[in-house]
Design a protein around this motif. Structure first.
Motif, PDB file in Angstrom:
ATOM      1  N   ALA A  63       0.855  -1.332  -0.047  1.00  0.00           N
ATOM      2  CA  ALA A  63      -0.285  -0.032  -0.048  1.00  0.00           C
ATOM      3  C   ALA A  63       0.750   1.246  -0.477  1.00  0.00           C
ATOM      4  O   ALA A  63       0.395   2.664  -0.569  1.00  0.00           O
ATOM      5  CB  ALA A  63      -0.668  -0.404   1.382  1.00  0.00           C
ATOM      6  N   ARG A  64       1.848   1.163   0.415  1.00  0.00           N
ATOM      7  CA  ARG A  64       3.234   2.445   0.920  1.00  0.00           C
ATOM      8  C   ARG A  64       3.698   2.960  -0.708  1.00  0.00           C
ATOM      9  O   ARG A  64       3.884   4.089  -1.029  1.00  0.00           O
ATOM     10  CB  ARG A  64       4.143   2.110   2.138  1.00  0.00           C
ATOM     11  CG  ARG A  64       3.356   2.398   3.554  1.00  0.00           C
ATOM     12  CD  ARG A  64       4.737   2.486   4.299  1.00  0.00           C
ATOM     13  NE  ARG A  64       5.527   1.125   4.785  1.00  0.00           N
ATOM     14  CZ  ARG A  64       5.281   0.901   5.565  1.00  0.00           C
ATOM     15  NH1 ARG A  64       4.703   0.713   6.958  1.00  0.00           N
ATOM     16  NH2 ARG A  64       5.777  -0.640   5.164  1.00  0.00           N
TER      17      ARG A  64
ATOM     18  N   ARG B 228       4.188  -3.252   9.373  1.00  0.00           N
ATOM     19  CA  ARG B 228       2.982  -4.094   9.018  1.00  0.00           C
ATOM     20  C   ARG B 228       2.357  -3.200   8.119  1.00  0.00           C
ATOM     21  O   ARG B 228       1.156  -3.501   7.594  1.00  0.00           O
ATOM     22  CB  ARG B 228       2.752  -5.522  10.228  1.00  0.00           C
ATOM     23  CG  ARG B 228       3.681  -6.681   9.787  1.00  0.00           C
ATOM     24  CD  ARG B 228       4.067  -7.038  10.916  1.00  0.00           C
ATOM     25  NE  ARG B 228       4.907  -7.807  11.495  1.00  0.00           N
ATOM     26  CZ  ARG B 228       5.489  -6.982  11.569  1.00  0.00           C
ATOM     27  NH1 ARG B 228       6.165  -6.229  12.213  1.00  0.00           N
ATOM     28  NH2 ARG B 228       6.916  -7.808  11.756  1.00  0.00           N
ATOM     29  N   GLY B 229       2.306  -1.659   8.243  1.00  0.00           N
ATOM     30  CA  GLY B 229       1.327  -0.750   8.014  1.00  0.00           C
ATOM     31  C   GLY B 229       0.996   0.167   8.670  1.00  0.00           C
ATOM     32  O   GLY B 229       1.302   0.341  10.133  1.00  0.00           O
ATOM     33  N   MET B 230       0.388   0.937   8.519  1.00  0.00           N
ATOM     34  CA  MET B 230      -0.285   2.131   9.852  1.00  0.00           C
ATOM     35  C   MET B 230      -0.644   1.601  10.834  1.00  0.00           C
ATOM     36  O   MET B 230      -1.643   0.769  10.807  1.00  0.00           O
ATOM     37  CB  MET B 230      -1.474   3.130   8.925  1.00  0.00           C
ATOM     38  CG  MET B 230      -1.644   4.149   9.178  1.00  0.00           C
ATOM     39  SD  MET B 230      -3.079   5.010   7.996  1.00  0.00           S
ATOM     40  CE  MET B 230      -4.113   4.399   8.571  1.00  0.00           C
TER      41      MET B 230
ATOM     42  N   PRO C 109      -3.586  -1.298  15.683  1.00  0.00           N
ATOM     43  CA  PRO C 109      -2.553  -2.054  14.665  1.00  0.00           C
ATOM     44  C   PRO C 109      -3.135  -2.222  14.149  1.00  0.00           C
ATOM     45  O   PRO C 109      -4.123  -2.426  12.972  1.00  0.00           O
ATOM     46  CB  PRO C 109      -2.946  -3.294  15.907  1.00  0.00           C
ATOM     47  CG  PRO C 109      -4.101  -3.497  16.158  1.00  0.00           C
ATOM     48  CD  PRO C 109      -4.841  -2.698  16.347  1.00  0.00           C
ATOM     49  N   PRO C 110      -1.947  -2.090  12.222  1.00  0.00           N
ATOM     50  CA  PRO C 110      -2.138  -2.879  11.315  1.00  0.00           C
ATOM     51  C   PRO C 110      -2.461  -4.046  10.958  1.00  0.00           C
ATOM     52  O   PRO C 110      -3.234  -3.826   9.791  1.00  0.00           O
ATOM     53  CB  PRO C 110      -1.505  -3.023  10.497  1.00  0.00           C
ATOM     54  CG  PRO C 110       0.459  -2.720  11.653  1.00  0.00           C
ATOM     55  CD  PRO C 110      -0.451  -2.032  12.738  1.00  0.00           C
ATOM     56  N   THR C 111      -2.769  -5.078  11.474  1.00  0.00           N
ATOM     57  CA  THR C 111      -3.172  -6.920  11.179  1.00  0.00           C
ATOM     58  C   THR C 111      -4.728  -6.459  11.493  1.00  0.00           C
ATOM     59  O   THR C 111      -5.120  -7.002  10.516  1.00  0.00           O
ATOM     60  CB  THR C 111      -2.433  -7.406  12.800  1.00  0.00           C
ATOM     61  OG1 THR C 111      -0.968  -7.283  12.231  1.00  0.00           O
ATOM     62  CG2 THR C 111      -2.861  -8.879  11.964  1.00  0.00           C
TER      63      THR C 111
ATOM     64  N   TYR D  72       0.854 -10.946   4.268  1.00  0.00           N
ATOM     65  CA  TYR D  72       0.948  -9.719   4.923  1.00  0.00           C
ATOM     66  C   TYR D  72       1.701  -9.683   5.824  1.00  0.00           C
ATOM     67  O   TYR D  72       1.908  -8.764   6.592  1.00  0.00           O
ATOM     68  CB  TYR D  72      -1.019  -9.573   5.778  1.00  0.00           C
ATOM     69  CG  TYR D  72      -1.703  -9.965   3.899  1.00  0.00           C
ATOM     70  CD1 TYR D  72      -2.364  -8.056   4.515  1.00  0.00           C
ATOM     71  CD2 TYR D  72      -2.237 -10.436   3.436  1.00  0.00           C
ATOM     72  CE1 TYR D  72      -2.976  -8.163   3.273  1.00  0.00           C
ATOM     73  CE2 TYR D  72      -2.915 -10.719   2.323  1.00  0.00           C
ATOM     74  CZ  TYR D  72      -3.843  -9.264   2.711  1.00  0.00           C
ATOM     75  OH  TYR D  72      -4.857  -8.709   1.906  1.00  0.00           O
ATOM     76  N   ASP D  73       2.234 -10.428   5.999  1.00  0.00           N
ATOM     77  CA  ASP D  73       3.018 -10.560   7.349  1.00  0.00           C
ATOM     78  C   ASP D  73       2.168 -10.192   8.672  1.00  0.00           C
ATOM     79  O   ASP D  73       2.868  -9.313   9.519  1.00  0.00           O
ATOM     80  CB  ASP D  73       4.526  -9.882   7.790  1.00  0.00           C
ATOM     81  CG  ASP D  73       5.815  -9.908   8.389  1.00  0.00           C
ATOM     82  OD1 ASP D  73       5.710 -10.469   9.182  1.00  0.00           O
ATOM     83  OD2 ASP D  73       6.558  -8.996   8.157  1.00  0.00           O
ATOM     84  N   PRO D  74       1.041 -10.950   9.099  1.00  0.00           N
ATOM     85  CA  PRO D  74       0.577  -9.729  10.176  1.00  0.00           C
ATOM     86  C   PRO D  74       1.396 -10.126  11.384  1.00  0.00           C
ATOM     87  O   PRO D  74       0.850  -9.534  12.085  1.00  0.00           O
ATOM     88  CB  PRO D  74      -0.724 -11.183   9.956  1.00  0.00           C
ATOM     89  CG  PRO D  74      -0.199 -12.503  10.089  1.00  0.00           C
ATOM     90  CD  PRO D  74       0.164 -11.730   8.703  1.00  0.00           C
TER      91      PRO D  74
END
Length: 432
Positions: A273-274, A352-354, A374-376, A414-416
């Motif tokens: 996404a980034r 893993r994200g925002m 969290p991003p997950t 996704y590497d949750p």
């Protein structure tokens, strides 16, 4: 697949959020009729545990939420407190926070690529098995991961759950000699990081084009770690304080982890996404590493997230070198502040994200209420959509082992969390 064939796959439910995943899958007449991806964990109560704690305790407590991305939890927390109390940190502290974030992305992305994702694409059960055929690749990956850990240890005091971060800056300034030694190690690894990008984009990634919305922080001047507005490739552009007006968290019966929607629909956060949203902010010499490959950004192929991670590793090496070039000792590593009754928001880009935080503080600086997204959790609804589309595209007439492997690849992509990705899945199949 014969229309009369029915297939039910039941994967035992997770017992820990970082431990195991769970999947329920029913197939009837050549179509998925039921699919649930679950993250099941006992309540960890971090938001409740923070109530009544002093604002300076919050970074060290929130760091314990995750052993892989503790810096992200610390950074979202300190930024929220600084917003609430009107604290402006020094340029020195801002640069050091970016360096610390470089360390976390470096270790997390290197771990994901080499220990979790790459073995899937190359047909190995594990990184150890892959190392017998690709010893140089695994050694290079572990070296890059080790460099990330070194950055976190030197700047944060230790590589897991760092303790040097505080509201207003840092408790102590890292010694110049150690930072210079780090710079030399990073410079020696720079070409390895570039070669990693070239290697990753040549991997046999499945064709998996999907339609999804990418969401990330956007800073006007730099690839974002700690600051920015929340944007999407569908036109969203909001202040982090307005998150709750556009994003909805909700409970589903099959998972104790909350799901999240943007304007009623699933969305994606994280490396893909980034890079999809912010690729124009990456240096041209890094994007040139993709030349001649099938991987180009923005990408609708979910499996290109590994290439996004490799690009971000190269970016972190470059950015860390730039920041270390000007490193000096400050007069004071933090600025003083006076607490006040107020509300603050923090939003940073975990590997893993925002990762979004909100805190309400009492006048003495203790926490009244806390909320952490969290991003997950943000990606969980998207994961279910991804599993549905990916398994259909893969072919539901594949045998159980093949379906399980593809499902694992999708989740690992996704590497949750490391534990989820490595222990997932124990498969139980019931055929009717």
């Amino acid at each position: 697949m014969p229309e009369s064939r029915k297939l039910s796959i039941r994967v035992p439910i997770l017992t820990r959020v970082e431990g195991e995943g769970a999947l329920e899958l029913d197939i009837d007449k050549g179509a998925i009729t039921h699919l649930k991806f679950s993250i099941f964990e006992p309540p960890r109560l971090f938001e409740k545990l923070l109530e009544g704690r002093d604002c300076q305790e919050v970074p060290d407590i929130t760091a314990r939420i995750c052993g892989i991305c503790p810096v992200a939890y610390q950074m979202s927390a300190v930024h929220a407190a600084e917003m609430a109390f009107g604290v402006t940190i020094s340029p020195w502290a801002r640069d050091l926070r970016r360096l610390l974030y470089c360390g976390e992305w470096l270790q997390s992305h290197a771990l994901h690529i080499h220990l979790l994702a790459a073995p899937d694409f190359l047909g190995f059960d594990s990184a150890l098995a892959m190392a017998k055929t690709f010893p140089h690749v695994v050694k290079r990956g572990l070296t890059l991961q080790g460099l990330g850990n070194r950055l976190m240890r030197v700047i944060g005091g230790r590589s897991v759950h760092p303790v040097n971060t505080c509201v207003g800056g840092f408790y102590a300034a890292p010694p110049v000699a150690e930072m210079q030694a780090l710079r030399a190690e990073l410079a020696a690894a720079q070409e390895d990081a570039y070669e990693l990008v070239r290697w990753v984009v040549r991997l046999p990634m499945p064709a998996d084009e999907q339609d999804f919305v990418s969401v990330a922080l956007q800073h006007p001047d730099e690839y974002p770690f700690n600051e920015g507005r929340i944007v999407s490739d569908a036109g969203l552009a909001i202040d982090i304080a307005d998150y709750a007006q556009h994003f909805e968290e909700f409970q589903v019966p099959h998972s104790t982890a909350l799901h999240a929607h943007l304007h009623g629909k699933a969305y994606l956060v994280g490396p893909l996404a980034r890079v999809n949203v912010l690729h124009e902010q990456l240096p041209a010499h890094l994007l040139a590493l993709l030349a001649g490959s099938r991987v180009q950004f923005p990408s609708r192929n979910m499996f290109h997230s590994m290439a996004a991670r490799a690009l971000e590793i190269a970016y972190c090496i470059d950015e860390a070198l730039r920041l270390l070039d000007s490193y000096t000792l400050p007069d004071q590593p933090y600025v003083a502040f006076t607490p006040r009754e107020s509300t603050g928001f923090g939003c940073t880009e975990a590997p893993r994200g925002m990762l979004w935080h909100r805190y309400d503080f009492h006048a003495d600086g203790t926490v009244k209420t806390a909320r952490i997204v969290p991003p997950t959790s943000q990606n969980q609804a998207r994961m279910e959509q991804d599993l549905h589309q990916s398994l259909h595209a893969f072919g539901l007439d594949n045998d159980d082992a093949a379906l399980r492997l593809r499902a694992e690849q999708v989740i690992r992509n996704y590497d949750p969390c490391i534990s989820c990705a490595t222990h997932f899945l124990r498969l139980k199949v019931t055929r009717t």
